[in-house]
Design a protein around this motif. Structure first.
Motif, mmCIF file in Angstrom:
data_model
loop_
_atom_site.group_PDB
_atom_site.id
_atom_site.type_symbol
_atom_site.label_atom_id
_atom_site.label_comp_id
_atom_site.label_asym_id
_atom_site.label_seq_id
_atom_site.Cartn_x
_atom_site.Cartn_y
_atom_site.Cartn_z
ATOM 1 N N ALA A 293 -6.170 -4.595 -0.761
ATOM 2 C CA ALA A 293 -5.089 -5.367 -0.143
ATOM 3 C C ALA A 293 -5.611 -6.695 0.375
ATOM 4 O O ALA A 293 -4.947 -7.727 0.265
ATOM 5 C CB ALA A 293 -4.455 -4.579 0.994
ATOM 6 N N PHE B 152 -8.564 1.137 -0.308
ATOM 7 C CA PHE B 152 -7.257 0.518 -0.533
ATOM 8 C C PHE B 152 -7.092 -0.747 0.303
ATOM 9 O O PHE B 152 -6.477 -1.719 -0.126
ATOM 10 C CB PHE B 152 -6.153 1.520 -0.220
ATOM 11 N N LEU C 190 0.894 -1.148 0.000
ATOM 12 C CA LEU C 190 0.000 0.000 0.000
ATOM 13 C C LEU C 190 0.940 1.207 0.000
ATOM 14 O O LEU C 190 1.635 1.444 0.978
ATOM 15 C CB LEU C 190 -0.817 -0.030 1.294
#
Lengths: 295, 312, 412
Positions: free
Chosen positions: C225, C221, C180
């Motif tokens: 992930a 995000f 990330l």
């Protein structure tokens, strides 16, 4: 599994749901700005700072006084609204009749002061605020597991926005407000206390920002910088929507949250600029904004 | 009124020439002059056209990056770097201004703010700017290829010349027929429109001119300091230039110069004294100026001295 | 009219003079054993912005403690500590540094929080032939592209932090990674350094998602992930971003099946997140107050003054100041060239570093530690945050000289 532009449908819907959560914050904040602008012809630059203040008040209440989340949700908007009304009485009132730009500059200065004070007191690392017990865990939406708290954010902000819309567009108090927006002198002549109305309206708009702050506290780190990061995007949202209608600012806020959510899936680096690009496009095609009336 | 202008310029020139001899620190003076020119350029919009641009850092910073890049990587001489930087900013001004003048008043301010924020993100992401590390180690080089600028004093006089040229240009513009139309737009836009002037074209031209001069200031500052960082394109910088102009006096030619020096000295002076209070002090300055000193330092003094005159 | 002009003239002159009077204070500086009769150390730091908790007033206090412990004098001359807030603006920072060097006779600047400020100051320091010991800044450019013979990079750098975490975690079994990453040069270089270390340890990188700086919301995000199913999620960002990312990861239950590894997490971040949220996070530190008796002693002394435990940066400032003063003592002068030569040949052994040494390119090489954030139940006292998972030898943690991009150091 169905794909949309190469993205699995599930992920696509998941991102849309998250976009809606962010959109809810945009909606509540831009609604507050629009309400204030309507009656005072003032852009409140301190709106982001007050959003931050709301989150911090919730944190202080919990940490120092043991006031829980639900009470904060009720009390903090009232406290920020009160502070806003004092502000309007003591400072903003002196600027009526002058170029509205002075109001912008004054509130800009206030934003710097509020943010500076909190930096001085708390540093910038921020403070954690726990998710209230009743809203912990996740809810299965069929296509994703959404933390229950995020769901609550969407629901709470929709209720607040809808009630605001109802009061302004469908009640006699709202009718008076709208009339005062159009022609304050005439309304004053009818025996309505317009200065009081202005004060209450400003307080209400600011209270909305405080409310959004409390909503945000468990979802992000409570930090002095949380307001200034957000406010410029919200300004762009306001320009896109136009300030003409309450409904317009709410819809634009939600819509742009969705668009941003999509940007994060397709090309994440653009998610910080996509709102500004849309703003530029709207200005070219429809300068008054999507829901705006030309003044 | 008009024939007084050259005198002011002359006084500024003499003062400027004497300042370093009086033991004032040249690098500080140069930085002050760059900000003074930046504030003067900004003042053309707020003070003479009635447009509040809340995104002027975009022009200041972009020109700095462009000049810095070409001087450092391509080995251009500083004056070419500054010219290219200013031209880029003027072009950018044409784009941003073209969009922003579609709305008026507060909207104009918000649009410029939003677009400059977008530019900030662009500067953060493109590799040439060095992002957080900044663009570092930009050489001062040789003016016109043969005047060595590594001495602070030599460079100071070059910067002073640039500042005076910019100031003189603005003085001329403000007092020209074009400037009169701008002032009329500030007072009553629809009236000017009804008189048959192309208001938008005048606004846009003023915007481009202001952006270009802000670019000159930004590029010069980069050459002086030898680096350029994201600070110069941030919204805080846009706010700072508003404050400089406000403190000095909007709509007075000398005001922004005074305001810039006041703010820059304040920042330097406070650096080792107040710590985190700087932001609060700057914010309070805004509030005080708006409430009690709307004409700024120069404007207030000018009004005291000659109650009949409208503009200094 | 004339009167008006006179007034304006005096007004401008007055403002110019009053504004700059601070600079007018003349300073005399001559060369010699100890120049101008004192050794002056400037702590250039961020007291109000993003890095204030990491360095800030704590760094100033650390430098003062070091001077005090040294006895307040070196070679019989007094030692002074100056400090200033650069407000995270390189031009303010560089202006302060310039004024310190030119007018105050400052001999060494330390902390230099914020990479842009540190790099600008490094350039200036070399020009003026003084010494910069950077502690707060993380950029590896300080000892690579922008290296100078007068810079020492002390406490940590982004390379060691990223490699320390990624390499060690991969060696210990965390083979599949997802990143990330903050979408600009800083985040990308963190990710690149980490990915290299993962691959070198036989691991693989499954993917990455880039997020804008100061993103308001990380949930999107985090979802991406999660979908990657990687064992370890590497966070290549810092400050507020990393804090919000960890928070969102917790909320979305990512930490149930995956491990978070922060490539640039500081103890201040952990402190502000709180253990319930941060527990289980893997990260690298250059120093921790609870490593051994020596560090605890320093930590407690510092805590009494600042009401906070010292960070690695603040401890670094203490150690750097001591190292610098010892070098002056040994060299018998505060001449920058002589002091630098002395610092580069002497091993550093104190509460901060064991067998640390300053390399030719200015990098201070010392051991780093892979930490795991404790569970709330394991934490016995305030600031009891980490379990030490591994000690990473300095030569493995820092970028090897063979990869150096520092021009002057390669020649010599």
């Amino acid at each position: 599994m169905t794909d949309i532009f190469g993205i699995p449908l599930q992920a696509f819907l998941g991102q849309l749901a998250l976009g809606l959560v962010n959109g809810s914050f945009y909606a509540v904040l831009s609604l507050g700005l629009a309400v204030i602008f309507g009656l005072l012809n003032l852009i409140n630059f301190a709106h982001g700072a007050i959003y931050m203040l709301g989150a911090f008040l919730a944190w202080m209440g919990l940490t120092w006084l043991g006031v829980n989340y639900w009470w904060s949700l009720l009390l903090v908007p009232l406290v920020t609204a009160g502070a806003g009304m004092i502000l309007e009485r003591s400072l903003l009132r002196r600027l009526y009749g002058l170029d509205p730009l002075y109001g912008l500059l004054l509130t800009f200065g206030l934003a710097l002061i509020i943010e500076g004070l909190f930096r001085q007191m708390f540093g910038v690392s921020g403070q954690p605020y726990p998710v209230p017990d009743a809203l912990r865990g996740a809810t299965n939406l069929g296509f994703m597991l959404l933390p229950t708290y995020r769901l609550w954010v969407v629901a709470a902000s929709l209720v607040v926005c809808a009630s605001t819309w109802f009061v302004i567009e469908r009640t006699s108090l709202g009718a008076l407000l709208r009339a005062a927006t159009e022609n304050p002198k005439l309304v004053q002549a009818f025996g309505v206390n317009v200065p009081l109305m202005i004060m209450l309206t400003f307080g209400f708009g600011v209270g909305l920002a405080g409310f959004a702050g409390v909503l945000a506290a468990p979802a992000t780190q409570v930090s002095p910088l949380m307001g200034s990061h957000l406010i410029i995007t919200v300004f762009a949202v306001v320009v896109i929507g136009g300030m003409g209608s309450i409904l317009g600012s709410v819809l634009t806020g939600l819509g742009l949250g969705l668009v941003e959510g999509l940007a994060k899936v397709f090309y994440a680096p653009a998610s910080s600029t996509v709102v500004f690009v849309i703003m530029a496009l709207v200005l070219i095609v429809r300068p008054a904004g999507l829901f705006g009336r030309d003044k | 009124m008009k024939n007084r202008m050259p005198i002011v310029l002359l006084v500024l020139a003499v003062l400027g020439c004497l300042a370093p001899l009086a033991g004032l620190y040249p690098v500080f003076l140069m930085k002050g002059l760059c900000f003074a020119l930046f504030a003067c350029a900004f003042n053309l919009l707020i003070g003479y056209t009635g447009l509040l641009s809340f995104g002027h850092a975009a022009f200041f910073g972009t020109a700095g990056y462009v000049a810095g890049h070409f001087v450092k990587v391509w080995g251009w001489s500083p004056e070419l770097g500054i010219i290219l930087g200013a031209a880029t900013s003027a072009g950018l001004g044409w784009l941003i201004g073209g969009l922003a003048i579609r709305r008026q008043g507060i909207y104009f301010a918000m649009i410029t703010l939003a677009l400059s924020q977008m530019l900030y993100f662009v500067c953060l992401q493109v590799p040439v700017t060095g992002a957080e590390d900044g663009m570092q180690g930009i050489p001062r080089g040789h003016l016109f290829g043969f005047i060595d600028l590594s001495s602070d004093l030599t460079l100071y006089y070059v910067v002073l010349a640039i500042f005076l040229a910019g100031y003189g240009l603005l003085q001329r513009v403000v007092n020209s027929p074009f400037g009169q139309v701008l002032k009329a737009i500030r007072e009553n836009e629809s009236r000017v429109l009804s008189l048959g002037y192309d208001v938008d074209r005048h606004k846009l031209l003023a915007f481009v001119l202001s952006a270009g001069l802000a670019g000159v200031a930004g590029a010069t500052k980069t050459i002086v300091l030898g680096f350029e960082t994201l600070t110069d394109v941030s919204w805080e910088m846009s706010g700072e230039v508003v404050l400089m102009t406000l403190v000095g006096g909007m709509g007075t030619l000398l005001g922004p110069v005074v305001g810039a020096f006041v703010i820059v000295s304040l920042q330097n002076y406070l650096a080792d004294k107040v710590g985190a209070w700087v932001q609060v002090i700057i914010g309070s300055a805004f509030v005080l100026c708006v409430l009690a000193l709307r004409k700024g330092i120069v404007g207030t003094i000018a009004a005291r001295l000659q109650p009949k005159a409208i503009n200094a | 009219m004339k009167q008006a002009n006179k007034m304006k003239l005096s007004l401008v002159a007055g403002l110019l003079l009053s504004g700059i009077s601070g600079f007018a204070a003349a300073a005399d500086k001559d060369a010699g054993g100890i120049s101008d009769g004192a050794v002056k150390i400037g702590v250039l730091t961020d007291m109000s912005g993003l890095y204030a908790d990491l360095g800030g007033r704590g760094s100033v206090e650390a430098a003062k403690m070091a001077v005090e412990d040294f006895g307040g004098k070196v070679l019989g001359k007094p030692i002074e500590v100056l400090s200033a807030d650069h407000q995270n603006k390189a031009d303010i920072g560089a202006n302060i540094a310039r004024e310190w060097y030119d007018r105050q006779g400052v001999d060494m600047i330390t902390d230099a929080m914020n990479s842009a400020v540190a790099l600008a100051t490094a350039k200036l320091t070399a020009e003026k032939k003084r010494i910069l010991i950077a502690n707060g800044a993380g950029s590896t450019k300080l000892t690579n592209e922008e290296c100078t013979p007068y810079t020492v990079h002390y406490a940590y750098d982004t390379y060691a932090m990223a490699k320390g975490t990624a390499g060690t975690v991969a060696k210990q079994g965390g083979k599949s990674w997802y990143f990330l990453t903050a979408d600009y040069a800083f985040g990308q270089s963190l990710q690149a350094d980490a990915a290299k270390a993962v691959k070198a340890a036989g691991g693989e990188v499954l993917g990455e998602v880039k997020h804008p700086l100061n993103a308001a919301d990380f949930s999107s995000f985090i979802l991406q992930a999660q979908a990657s199913k990687a064992k370890v999620v590497g966070l290549a960002d810092a400050g507020g971003d990393i804090v919000n990312a960890i928070k969102a990861a917790n909320e979305f239950g990512l930490t149930k099946d995956q491990t978070l590894a922060g490539l640039l997490v500081m103890i201040t971040d952990v402190n502000s997140l709180g253990l319930p949220t941060a527990q289980g996070l893997l990260l690298t530190e250059g120093w921790y107050w609870d490593l051994n008796d020596e560090t605890r002693k320093f930590g407690k002394r510092f805590f009494e003054k600042m009401k906070k435990m010292p960070t690695m940066v603040q401890a670094g400032v203490y150690s750097a100041t001591t190292t610098y003063l010892k070098a002056i003592q040994a060299a018998g002068t505060d001449n920058a060239d002589a002091v630098m030569a002395e610092m580069k040949k002497t091993k550093i052994n104190d509460m901060f570093a064991k067998n640390g040494h300053v390399r030719q390119d200015g990098r201070m090489v010392h051991d780093m530690y892979l930490m795991q954030v404790k569970k709330p139940a394991e934490s016995k006292y305030p600031w009891d945050y980490y379990n030490v998972k591994a000690t990473i030898p300095g030569d493995e943690a820092y970028q090897p000289m063979s990869e150096s991009r520092c021009a002057f150091a390669k020649k010599s």
